[in-house]
Design an enzyme around this catalytic site. Structure first.
Site, PDB file in Angstrom:
ATOM      1  N   SER A 137     -10.097   0.631   7.013  1.00 34.55           N
ATOM      2  CA  SER A 137      -9.384   0.701   5.744  1.00 34.55           C
ATOM      3  C   SER A 137      -8.944  -0.634   5.177  1.00 34.55           C
ATOM      4  O   SER A 137      -8.574  -0.713   4.011  1.00 34.55           O
ATOM      5  CB  SER A 137      -8.133   1.579   5.906  1.00 34.55           C
ATOM      6  OG  SER A 137      -8.495   2.880   6.274  1.00 34.55           O
TER       7      SER A 137
ATOM      8  N   SER B  25      -9.113   2.552   2.201  1.00 41.02           N
ATOM      9  CA  SER B  25      -7.791   2.980   1.758  1.00 41.02           C
ATOM     10  C   SER B  25      -6.871   1.854   1.330  1.00 41.02           C
ATOM     11  O   SER B  25      -5.933   2.078   0.576  1.00 41.02           O
ATOM     12  CB  SER B  25      -7.115   3.820   2.853  1.00 41.02           C
ATOM     13  OG  SER B  25      -6.780   3.037   3.963  1.00 41.02           O
TER      14      SER B  25
ATOM     15  N   LYS C 126       0.830  -1.205   0.000  1.00 39.26           N
ATOM     16  CA  LYS C 126       0.000   0.000   0.000  1.00 39.26           C
ATOM     17  C   LYS C 126       0.865   1.255   0.000  1.00 39.26           C
ATOM     18  O   LYS C 126       1.848   1.341   0.735  1.00 39.26           O
ATOM     19  CB  LYS C 126      -0.909  -0.035   1.230  1.00 39.26           C
ATOM     20  CG  LYS C 126      -1.844   1.156   1.400  1.00 39.26           C
ATOM     21  CD  LYS C 126      -2.689   0.957   2.645  1.00 39.26           C
ATOM     22  CE  LYS C 126      -3.614   2.143   2.902  1.00 39.26           C
ATOM     23  NZ  LYS C 126      -4.482   1.902   4.080  1.00 39.26           N
TER      24      LYS C 126
END
Length: 420
Positions: free
Chosen positions: A163, A139, A69
């Site tokens: 997230s 996210s 990420k």
């Protein structure tokens, strides 16, 4: 023959694994948009991993390809956090501690995956491979989508509110939010020290267990699992209604576990849940406003949701923050008492299947209470709505009892798949 990557696949050649991964990405990325950047060093890193394996013997995760990420540093790649405010960010000089750990185990980083802006609400371009045209969630969206599309067997994410749990649920993959304090978060751009946690995403709970065991060095003993402790079934009554199909999935999960011999009883904890739902945003906004204060110096460079979060946090008083933390600690003590004899909580990981459209990421409301408490959580795939969209369930436990958490999550995944 299914050649979709798995953490349990024994890789002989890391180079060959990277080449297969790059081919999968080339075939699917135009539709999914899971990646921000691919590492130019991936093949060289694979060759280095192969040499290490020849010299030292088999590595625990040799040749496992990993997506990271884009709030997590990878040496040689910029960390842009999904924000236009970071377009000139220089490449990271050093990888985050969690990335270095996976590389030590023989894994190879393929690249950086899409995140919402600073791991908050403004979405990126990623589509949901399990439900095209629907949001992949919050996210850690790029990481969840990369795993769901079969590009990589493992992706790293993070969670501050919902997230990771929500993207895992929406994309139909397994996800784990590690207990707060379990992992070294050095090299991760976060929002809240009290809430930020590392997360892992894989195709199945079994894959997740292997990655977790290797990463932490803590054997789970799942080859000889004990009978899971009691399950407290959480039927949220929080003002935001569950989709009827999620209600059915939750009730079916409880019935399957009970029929398999697990003790199942309802979780009666609504007062604490509602209090935590109110206090989590206070803690998050207060800490984010101080952690990311520099972003408000150029407010036009960030999204409206992020600007609003930081503005609210800047106006939150120290007393308000302190009171929220005190109430959180009371709930943490109460839950420890509730689960003192063992057992886990099973509940919905999202309000329903992934909503249509890519302009929003869905509600994190069902993750906020457990994230406020810093608990380990596993999202279990397998349930689906009538139209095929995934319905994720979450298993919530106590830090230090991850073996029990995995035992229940693995049993539930098997039952949902029709395996005894």
């Amino acid at each position: 023959m299914d050649d979709t990557p798995s953490t349990t696949t024994r890789v002989r050649s890391a180079r060959a694994a990277v080449e297969r991964t790059l081919a999968r990405i080339a075939a699917a990325e135009d539709a999914v948009h899971a990646w921000v950047a691919l590492s130019e060093r991936a093949l060289a890193d694979a060759d280095a991993a192969d040499r290490r394996a020849e010299e030292q013997g088999p590595l625990p995760l040799h040749g496992l390809t990993v997506g990271v990420k884009d709030v997590i540093d990878v040496a040689g790649l910029p960390t842009r956090c999904g924000s236009p405010a970071t377009t000139s960010a220089a490449p990271a000089a050093r990888s985050a501690a969690c990335v270095r750990r996976f590389e030590e185990l023989g894994a190879v980083v393929i690249g950086k995956t899409v995140t919402t802006e600073y791991a908050y609400f403004a979405p990126g371009p990623t589509d949901n491979p399990a439900a095209p045209g629907h949001t992949p969630g919050g996210s850690s969206s790029g990481s969840a989508a990369a795993v769901a599309a079969g590009m990589v067997p493992l992706a790293l994410g993070s969670q501050t509110a919902g997230s990771l749990t929500r993207p895992a649920a929406y994309c139909g993959v397994a996800g784990m939010v590690l207990a707060h304090g379990t992992a070294d978060l050095t090299g991760i751009t976060g929002l809240s020290d009290a809430l930020d946690a590392l997360g892992l995403l894989t195709r199945t709970v079994g894959d997740l267990a292997r990655a977790y065991e290797a990463f932490t060095g803590a054997p789970l003993g799942l080859a000889r699992p004990a009978d899971p402790g009691p399950v407290l079934l959480w039927r949220p009554r929080i003002g935001e209604p569950l989709d009827p199909e999620m209600v059915q999935a939750l009730e079916r999960a409880g019935a399957l576990l009970a029929a398999a011999g697990t003790s199942v009883r309802p979780l009666e904890w609504d007062d604490h849940v509602r209090t935590l739902l109110g206090d989590h945003p206070v803690i998050m906004a207060y800490e984010a406003a101080r952690e990311r204060a520099a972003l408000l110096e150029r407010p036009d460079d960030i999204s409206v949701p992020l600007r609003d979060l930081l503005t609210v946090g800047a106006a939150t008083t120290a007393d308000e923050y302190h009171d929220a933390c005190v109430r959180r600690d009371v709930s943490r003590t109460d839950l420890a008492t509730l689960l003192a004899e063992g057992g886990v909580i099973v509940g919905p990981a999202a309000l329903g299947p992934a909503p249509a459209g890519l302009s929003a990421t869905g509600s994190p409301v069902l993750s906020r209470p457990w994230q406020a408490l810093g608990l380990p959580v596993i999202t279990v795939p397998g349930a689906r709505a009538a139209d095929g969209r995934p319905l994720g369930l979450q298993v919530i436990g106590r830090p230090g009892r991850e073996a029990e958490l995995f035992a229940v999550a693995g049993r539930l995944e098997d039952l949902l798949a029709g395996r005894p």
